[in-house]
Design a protein around this motif. Structure first.
Motif, PDB file in Angstrom:
ATOM      1  N   SER A 249       0.850  -1.325   0.160  1.00 12.44           N
ATOM      2  CA  SER A 249       0.173   0.105  -0.170  1.00 12.44           C
ATOM      3  C   SER A 249       0.997   1.298   0.171  1.00 12.44           C
ATOM      4  CB  SER A 249      -1.255   0.160   1.353  1.00 12.44           C
ATOM      5  OG  SER A 249      -0.562   0.697   2.461  1.00 12.44           O
ATOM      6  N   TYR A 250       0.084   2.577  -0.782  1.00  9.90           N
ATOM      7  CA  TYR A 250       1.376   3.899  -0.506  1.00  9.90           C
ATOM      8  C   TYR A 250       0.974   4.527   0.951  1.00  9.90           C
ATOM      9  CZ  TYR A 250       2.151   4.457  -5.844  1.00  9.90           C
ATOM     10  OH  TYR A 250       2.782   3.816  -6.943  1.00  9.90           O
ATOM     11  N   THR A 251      -0.124   4.276   1.536  1.00 15.03           N
ATOM     12  CA  THR A 251       0.148   4.947   2.579  1.00 15.03           C
ATOM     13  C   THR A 251       0.656   4.253   3.671  1.00 15.03           C
ATOM     14  OG1 THR A 251      -2.291   3.808   2.413  1.00 15.03           O
ATOM     15  CG2 THR A 251      -1.606   5.305   4.443  1.00 15.03           C
ATOM     16  N   ASN A 252       1.208   3.339   3.803  1.00 16.26           N
ATOM     17  CA  ASN A 252       2.415   2.599   4.576  1.00 16.26           C
ATOM     18  C   ASN A 252       3.603   3.074   3.804  1.00 16.26           C
ATOM     19  OD1 ASN A 252       0.953   1.149   6.132  1.00 16.26           O
ATOM     20  ND2 ASN A 252       0.910  -1.231   4.573  1.00 16.26           N
ATOM     21  N   GLN A 253       4.283   2.840   3.010  1.00 15.30           N
ATOM     22  CA  GLN A 253       5.089   3.420   2.094  1.00 15.30           C
ATOM     23  C   GLN A 253       5.051   4.680   2.361  1.00 15.30           C
ATOM     24  OE1 GLN A 253       5.261   2.272  -1.885  1.00 15.30           O
ATOM     25  NE2 GLN A 253       5.479  -0.003  -2.027  1.00 15.30           N
ATOM     26  N   LEU A 254       4.163   5.345   2.392  1.00 12.89           N
ATOM     27  CA  LEU A 254       4.376   7.167   2.593  1.00 12.89           C
ATOM     28  C   LEU A 254       4.957   7.639   4.062  1.00 12.89           C
ATOM     29  CD1 LEU A 254       1.445   8.469   0.462  1.00 12.89           C
ATOM     30  CD2 LEU A 254       4.082   8.710  -0.785  1.00 12.89           C
TER      31      LEU A 254
END
Ligand code: AMP
Length: 589
Positions: free
Chosen positions: A109-114
């Motif tokens: 997920s992008y959220t975690n990566q961000l």
């Protein structure tokens, strides 16, 4: 060569020592001094040669710990490799305070990566598509970058990532260090090296050809977590007098010797931590048949000469062909016959082929002994013990007991014998034909025949390995015969969105974790595309693929019914070379 001789900082030496590394592998000994000196390196090395530590250790040594922005970027072709490399960095940097490494790959997920990116990491390891997405979004900044590593560059080419790699390279600051590793050096890879590397010396691990005779050589294809099970089966199913099992680290010598000991084997370990007296004592015990198995590292077993050794098991693959020849030379001593078995994971197949090539000997694939074979062996060995006991022991006390019990228990001799046999075999049961299931063969890349240097054997579906100048992923994909059941699927991204076949392969390979060699022909139409994929894709992966974005289009993958939607010309030509203009990249999710 030891790691302390390589002038690495103490915290790194301590970490590798604790991991059980005794000496540097050849690629490490060659690459570490150059990378430590700030030079660029082009390394021709396969998985299994120790290439990860070859770049991770010296680059970590040059890291500025006070700086929290990305300083090292590693590009890897697949999410597994990205994770593995990130884990290796973490393990090597365990004594570096405030160190952070972040893997970034598709499907996460992008959220975690961000969130993780905001926290800051000195090392980023990622797949090209996802790294490019973050660069486009402005969420990954490379202005403080000191080094970039292209790991398995030829695989990135094969998977259609090469344009992405170029774009990322162009986004790195001038003067950064570059390390590039590739198992093969096709023209497009050489072209990248020429463009982006400065005065790089090419490091190639010599595959000295040497012949080995009288030694029957076989390999087992397996996943790393199957090795211990495989070893116990080999040790039970194969005929041998004494055996030596080779592993990479001293911790592995201890761990495996302990596990085999618990299973009743007469076994000891041999590693660089042992003093000379202890080492000699172990070898003497093997010569005197007090030990049947030695678990050793390469260094500790150098020069070992025990005639009884008739089986060499390469539990961990050796770093190169020279080490292999050394190892298997521990058997077949004094003109005797010997056998060597090599455990190979799918990722190490290239190294296997290199070894085969250098020794000019075929290494045949073997299946592990089945439950039936092991059952038969155990029964025979029990019968042999019985025969010996009948021949050598005075059994009158026991025959009297049997006569007494037969009457008291109102049973027959055969039933009594069966009950005693049942009790006697409890520790090592005889009835095991169904207790050893067939080893599940790892399938990914397994069928690929990647003998080095032989272009014909490269997967036909591959994008890469064509003459430079021919931009492979823009040309029509070659038609190929697919093995097994394949379906044609439709995805809702087409030529009008600027998609290229390479984008589709990259997205599906990473998001669905399907090896690119299992991705079949791709046809690009104006509004949509079709792609051949194995028919047995698990539903959850299929559902995930529906939600993946390529070129801003949700794939919405469905089984292709062949119906042309309004206004779509189904029989249109395939992709024209160079037809698709490159649209600005946008996130895939
Ligand atoms: P790689 O070729 O980088 O994929 O490494 C293959 C395996 O070898 C990994 O499990 C490493 O932990 C291990 N390894 C790498 N270098 C050494 C070394 N010098 N001594 C022992 N094991 C090593």
């Amino acid at each position: 060569m030891s790691f302390s001789q390589l002038m690495l900082p103490e915290p790194l030496v301590r970490a590798v020592t604790e991991l059980g590394y005794e000496t540097a592998s050849p690629i490490q000994a060659a690459a570490i001094p150059k990378l430590l000196a700030g030079e660029d390196v082009l390394g021709q090395a396969q998985t299994g040669t120790g290439k990860t530590a070859a770049f991770a250790l010296p680059l970590l040594a040059r890291l500025d710990p006070a700086q929290n922005d990305p300083q090292i970027l590693v590009l890897a072709p697949t999410r597994e490799l990205a994770i593995q490399v990130a884990e290796a960095f973490q393990a090597y940097a365990r004594y570096m305070p405030a160190f952070h490494v972040l893997p970034l790959y598709g499907g996460q997920s992008y959220t975690n990566q961000l969130k993780s990116l905001k926290r800051g990491s000195q090392v980023i390891v990622g797949t090209p598509g996802r790294i490019l997405d973050h660069l486009d979004r402005g969420t990954l900044k490379l202005d403080k970058l000191r080094a970039i590593v292209l790991d398995e560059a030829d695989e990135m080419l094969r998977m259609g990532f090469i344009d992405d790699v170029q774009t990322i390279m162009d986004a790195t600051p001038a003067g950064r260090q570059v390390a590039m590793f590739s198992a093969t050096m096709p023209a497009p890879i050489r072209a990248i090296a020429q463009k982006h590397l400065t005065n790089a010396e090419e490091i190639k691990i010599a595959s000295k050809t040497s012949t080995v005779e009288r030694i029957e050589q076989r390999f087992v294809l397996l996943d790393a977590n199957q090795k211990l099970d495989a070893l116990t089966r080999v040790l039970e199913g194969e005929e041998y007098d004494a055996s030596i099992v080779f592993v990479r680290t001293k911790s592995a010598t201890e761990e495996i010797a302990e596990k085999l000991g618990a299973r009743g084997y007469a076994v000891a370990c041999l590693n660089g931590d042992m003093n000379q007296a202890h080492r000699e004592q172990t070898i003497r015990r093997m010569k005197a048949s007090q030990l049947d198995i030695i678990v050793a590292t390469d260094v500790a077993a150098r020069g070992l000469d025990v005639e009884r050794i008739s089986l060499v098991v390469n539990y961990d693959i050796p770093y190169d062909s020279e080490a292999y020849v050394h190892r298997i030379g521990r058997t077949g001593r004094a003109g005797r016959e010997g056998k060597a078995i090599l455990f190979v994971s799918p990722r190490e197949r290239r190294l296997l082929r290199t070894i085969e090539y250098a020794t000019k000997q075929p290494i045949e694939q073997m299946n592990l002994p089945t439950g039936q074979v092991i059952e038969q062996k155990r029964i025979e060995s029990f019968r042999a013990q019985l025969a010996q006991t009948i021949e050598t022991q005075n059994l009158s006390f026991f025959t009297d007991l049997i006569n007494d019990w037969r009457d008291k228990l109102e049973t027959s001799d055969a039933e009594l014998a069966a009950a005693l046999l049942y009790l006697a075999q409890k520790d090592q049961p005889l009835n095991v034909a169904n207790k050893f299931p067939e080893l599940r063969q790892p399938h990914a890349r397994a069928e690929r025949n990647d003998r080095p240097g032989d272009r014909r054997d490269r997967p036909e579906r591959s994008f890469g390995d064509r003459p430079s100048g021919d931009r492979p992923e823009r040309g029509p994909r070659q038609r190929r015969e697919l093995q097994g059941d394949y379906n044609t699927y439709r995805i809702e991204v087409g030529k009008e969105h600027g998609v290229r076949a390479g984008d589709i392969v990259g997205a599906i390979a990473n998001e669905a974790n399907i090896d690119s060699q299992f991705i079949g022909n791709i046809k690009l139409f104006d509004h949509f595309s079709t792609v051949e994929l194995p028919a047995n894709i698990p539903n959850e992966i299929f559902q995930h693929l529906k939600k993946v974005y390529v070129r801003k289009q949700k794939l919405n993958i469905t089984v292709d019914t062949g119906a042309a939607p309004a206004g779509e010309r189904r029989s249109g030509p395939g992709p024209r070379p160079g037809a698709a203009p490159r649209a600005p990249r946008k996130p895939r999710e």
